[in-house]
Design a protein around this motif. Structure first.
Motif, short mmCIF file in Angstrom:
data_model
loop_
_atom_site.label_atom_id
_atom_site.label_comp_id
_atom_site.label_asym_id
_atom_site.label_seq_id
_atom_site.Cartn_x
_atom_site.Cartn_y
_atom_site.Cartn_z
N ASP A 186 -6.27 3.97 5.89
CA ASP A 186 -5.25 3.14 5.21
C ASP A 186 -3.87 3.78 5.26
OD1 ASP A 186 -6.52 5.01 3.36
OD2 ASP A 186 -5.52 4.00 1.70
N HIS A 187 -3.76 4.94 5.91
CA HIS A 187 -2.46 5.63 6.06
C HIS A 187 -2.11 5.85 7.53
CE1 HIS A 187 -2.12 6.31 1.73
NE2 HIS A 187 -3.41 6.09 1.84
N ASP A 214 -1.06 10.03 -0.94
CA ASP A 214 -2.14 9.78 -1.90
C ASP A 214 -2.30 11.06 -2.69
OD1 ASP A 214 -2.66 7.27 -0.90
OD2 ASP A 214 -4.71 7.70 -0.25
N HIS A 262 -1.75 11.57 5.66
CA HIS A 262 -3.10 12.10 5.84
C HIS A 262 -3.89 11.18 6.76
CE1 HIS A 262 -3.54 9.41 2.37
NE2 HIS A 262 -4.84 9.49 2.42
N HIS A 271 0.85 -1.19 0.00
CA HIS A 271 0.00 0.00 0.00
C HIS A 271 0.89 1.25 0.00
CE1 HIS A 271 -4.08 1.31 -0.19
NE2 HIS A 271 -3.92 2.17 0.80
N HIS A 296 0.71 1.89 -3.67
CA HIS A 296 -0.74 2.11 -3.62
C HIS A 296 -1.45 1.51 -4.84
CE1 HIS A 296 -4.49 4.14 -2.44
NE2 HIS A 296 -3.89 4.55 -1.33
MN MN Z 1 -4.97 5.67 0.41
#
Ligand code: MN
Ligand code: NI
Length: 230
Positions: A54-55, A142, A50, A10, A192
């Motif tokens: 998922d981060h 992202d 951010h 990711h 990602h």
């Molecule tokens: Mn993301």
């Protein structure tokens, strides 16, 4: 005096600096492609691009002692301090935080940002990380493509760019290939993509798009859990 980069899948990368400092970016270690063996630290620094889950990932767990310093935009710093994280440093766009021979510059990213509970998480960012020996890494976070990537390339001259290619929520292969032309980083690790079916961008498609340009960085695809040394 080498730099070790490990991709945890990711947007998560572990960086070990020439002086042995351990940095992890966007530590989501429980995603579908996450390797079974991951280094749970302690890390010297955790960078958060951010507030999306998922981060943010396992930040609170990884940052439970003051050995670890989290670096993020002001709003995320405040949120983490409230969650009991003992050491978090807030910053904002254009600023550079210099500590122990390392520097962390916060740069914009074209995305949105909120916490898992929906609260405002400040703005999304990317980071330029310069290690003790000058080796410079740009983690784009992202993002969609934006013209000021050219400025990031000019000002910081990254040796390595970590760029999203998954499409749908971030740049796809076409945009990422153009981003390479703006950044002019000689090495790129794609990220990602493939975590979920909707992140359809592939390394093959990225290489195909890059083949249309004269400037072709070295693309270093890593499977989750793989490392590369510079
Ligand atoms: Mn993301
Ligand atoms: Ni996001």
């Amino acid at each position: 005096m080498s730099v070790e980069i490990t991709y945890y899948g990711h947007a998560c990368f572990k960086i070990v600096s020439p002086q042995g400092k351990k940095i992890i970016i966007d530590p989501w270690l429980t995603h579908p492609l996450a390797p079974k063996e991951v280094d749970l630290g302690p890390y010297d620094f955790i960078l958060i691009t951010h507030g999306h889950g998922d981060h943010l990932g396992e930040t609170v767990k990884l940052a439970r002692t003051a050995v670890t310093e989290v670096i993020a935009i002001h709003e995320i710093q405040q949120y983490l301090l409230e969650k009991g994280v003992p050491k978090a440093t807030g910053m904002n766009f254009g600023g550079t935080y210099r500590i122990n021979g390392l520097s962390f510059t916060m740069v914009p990213a074209l995305h949105s940002s909120s916490f898992p509970d929906g609260g405002y998480a400040g703005e999304p960012c990317g980071f330029v990380v310069t290690l003790e020996n000058g080796f410079t890494i740009y983690h784009a976070g992202d993002t969609g493509i934006f013209g000021d990537m050219e400025l990031i390339g000019e000002l910081y001259k990254p040796d390595l760019a970590l760029l999203p290619i998954g499409d749908h929520y971030v740049m796809g292969p076409k945009e990422a290939a153009k981003a390479c032309q703006l950044l002019k980083a000689p090495k790129v690790i794609p990220m990602h993509y493939g975590t979920f079916p909707i992140l359809t961008g592939t390394v093959e498609a990225f290489l195909e798009e890059l083949s249309k340009y004269s400037f072709k960085p070295e693309v270093i695809p890593l499977n989750p859990g793989e490392s590369v040394i510079f």
